[in-house]
Design an enzyme around this catalytic site. Structure first.
Site, PDB file in Angstrom:
ATOM      1  N   SER A 176       0.824  -1.202   0.000  1.00 20.07           N
ATOM      2  CA  SER A 176       0.000   0.000   0.000  1.00 20.07           C
ATOM      3  C   SER A 176       0.867   1.264   0.000  1.00 20.07           C
ATOM      4  O   SER A 176       1.597   1.518  -0.952  1.00 20.07           O
ATOM      5  CB  SER A 176      -0.944  -0.040   1.211  1.00 20.07           C
ATOM      6  OG  SER A 176      -1.868   1.013   1.200  1.00 20.07           O
ATOM      7  N   ASP A 347     -10.188  -5.176  -4.066  1.00 22.77           N
ATOM      8  CA  ASP A 347      -9.465  -4.132  -3.330  1.00 22.77           C
ATOM      9  C   ASP A 347     -10.162  -2.794  -3.548  1.00 22.77           C
ATOM     10  O   ASP A 347     -10.193  -2.273  -4.659  1.00 22.77           O
ATOM     11  CB  ASP A 347      -8.011  -4.062  -3.811  1.00 22.77           C
ATOM     12  CG  ASP A 347      -7.114  -3.269  -2.876  1.00 22.77           C
ATOM     13  OD1 ASP A 347      -7.628  -2.345  -2.213  1.00 22.77           O
ATOM     14  OD2 ASP A 347      -5.905  -3.572  -2.802  1.00 22.77           O
ATOM     15  N   HIS A 379      -7.720  -5.255   0.355  1.00 25.64           N
ATOM     16  CA  HIS A 379      -6.491  -4.503   0.560  1.00 25.64           C
ATOM     17  C   HIS A 379      -5.538  -5.073   1.615  1.00 25.64           C
ATOM     18  O   HIS A 379      -4.333  -4.805   1.558  1.00 25.64           O
ATOM     19  CB  HIS A 379      -6.819  -3.051   0.903  1.00 25.64           C
ATOM     20  CG  HIS A 379      -5.685  -2.112   0.657  1.00 25.64           C
ATOM     21  ND1 HIS A 379      -5.117  -1.929  -0.589  1.00 25.64           N
ATOM     22  CD2 HIS A 379      -4.964  -1.319   1.490  1.00 25.64           C
ATOM     23  CE1 HIS A 379      -4.137  -1.056  -0.525  1.00 25.64           C
ATOM     24  NE2 HIS A 379      -4.012  -0.672   0.731  1.00 25.64           N
TER      25      HIS A 379
END
Length: 407
Positions: A176, A347, A379
């Site tokens: 991320s 996601d 995610h």
């Protein structure tokens, strides 16, 4: 109007949660001991968690050029090639060791002979220190992922390499925001790639304009970070202190409830997590960041341009010497740095459309870009899903071996 009121209520509840964490309010322990045994990892330190599984752990401190002291952890194997694992937004190095060894990337890497390093960005649980600034000062919290890209990213790479001492390069694995700071950092200083065997991006992000999580989008559209500024708060969702026991208790009593909260924020993937570890998760998450960093993410929701934090015309001129914030030009990425990217169909933060746009750009610039979209992955699945070893880790380690051996 009803929806607006509900949004305001949610913002207020999140705000109260943050205030409590910041120890502005003190709440007594209102709960009886859990009827479900609490996993000891919920109250262990990072190294204690790793050592309890029979693995070595060391703690280090790396100081950035602008004075931030970053806590780093290491599962030492000096004769092994170094690997740096970098967490995402509102997270910490803990995210990599939530699950049991056979399900977690760092343990798998260690078993394969790698010297495993964990990074922690400024302002999170393990990186609240500075050479001159007090953590209680507003000056300490004047940063976003810009500074993580420019300072934290190269500092932690260089520190791990210098301490290892036996290899000229390191494998960088980001999740991320850990990918965001890498993409930005490499455009600002492409020579960092000279120290990298390769870059693995899990849930890669440079834009979130297609983010489908309407709950988060609505909070940002309503100006959530400005509420924190209004009350003079600089931290955003730090690791629970005053309410630590209560959160652990709640997730031990109802792990499915905690799983639902996670899926509300990060996307639905029922059955992906080990619910028996939810009390452990609640003892260490969230890792926290600065309100200014959340401002930067708010900017990214509204503007697809991959650029530095917009400080307003006057602020931009003072900091950048121009009216608008500088753009991170992906064309400046090192062309020979191999990349492996993993995204998920479910996601809601690294949305498939945004990832597709990123990959299309990268493939016109970088010579070797591998991309895999995993069905039903949300995610956090890249680091927490029980099947992540089969979906990601085995494949990555096979390629990493070739990178390190120069094949």
């Amino acid at each position: 109007f009803f929806l607006f009121v509900m949004k305001v209520v949610v913002i207020f509840l999140v705000f109260v949660f943050s205030v409590c964490n910041a120890e502005i309010l003190e709440e007594p322990n209102l709960y009886e001991p859990s009827r479900t045994p609490i996993d000891a990892d919920a109250n262990r330190t990072m190294c204690e968690i790793i050592q309890s599984k029979g693995y070595p752990c060391q703690e280090y401190y790396a100081t950035t050029e602008d004075g931030y002291i970053l806590g780093m952890f290491r599962m030492p194997q000096p004769n092994g090639a170094p690997v740096l694992l970098q967490h995402g937004l509102l997270d910490s190095s803990f995210t990599w060791v939530l699950n049991y060894p056979e399900q977690s990337f760092p343990y798998i890497l260690f078993e394969l002979g790698y010297d495993v390093w964990f990074g922690n960005n400024r302002g999170n649980t393990y990186s609240k220190n500075h050479t001159t600034l007090s953590v209680d000062s507003s000056e300490f919290w004047q940063f976003s992922w810009d500074e993580m890209a420019i300072y934290d990213f190269p500092t932690q790479i260089e520190y791990a390499l210098k301490t290892n001492g036996n290899y000229p390069k390191i494998v960088y694995i980001g999740h991320s925001e850990g990918t965001t700071q890498a993409f930005a950092g490499l455009t600002v200083n492409s020579s960092i790639a000279d120290n990298l065997y390769g870059f693995v991006g899990l849930g890669p992000v440079i834009s979130v304009t297609h983010m489908t999580n309407l709950w988060l989008k609505d909070l940002l559209d309503l100006g959530l970070p400005w509420l924190w500024n209004l009350f003079g708060l600089n931290q955003f969702l730090p690791t629970p202190v005053e309410l630590h026991s209560e959160f652990v208790w709640a997730c031990a009593e109802c792990p499915i409830c905690c799983n639902e909260v996670i899926e509300l924020i990060c996307g639905r993937h029922h059955g992906a997590f080990n619910n028996s570890r939810m009390d452990v998760m609640s003892g260490h998450e969230p890792g926290g960041t600065s309100v200014q960093n959340i401002h930067h993410w708010e900017q990214m929701v509204k503007n697809p341009t991959f650029q530095m934090l917009n400080l307003g015309r006057a602020g931009n001129n003072e900091k950048y010497g121009q009216n608008s914030p500088p753009v991170y030009d992906l064309n400046l990425l090192p062309k020979t740095l191999p990349m492996m990217l993993y995204s998920g169909s479910h996601d809601e933060l690294a949305d498939p459309k945004d990832v597709q746009n990123l990959v299309d750009q990268l493939r016109s610039i970088v010579q070797s870009v591998y991309w895999k979209e995993i069905d039903k992955y949300a995610h956090l699945d890249y680091v927490w899903a029980l099947d992540a070893p089969d979906q990601i880790y085995i494949e990555v380690t096979n390629v990493m071996r070739d990178w390190v051996e120069g094949i």
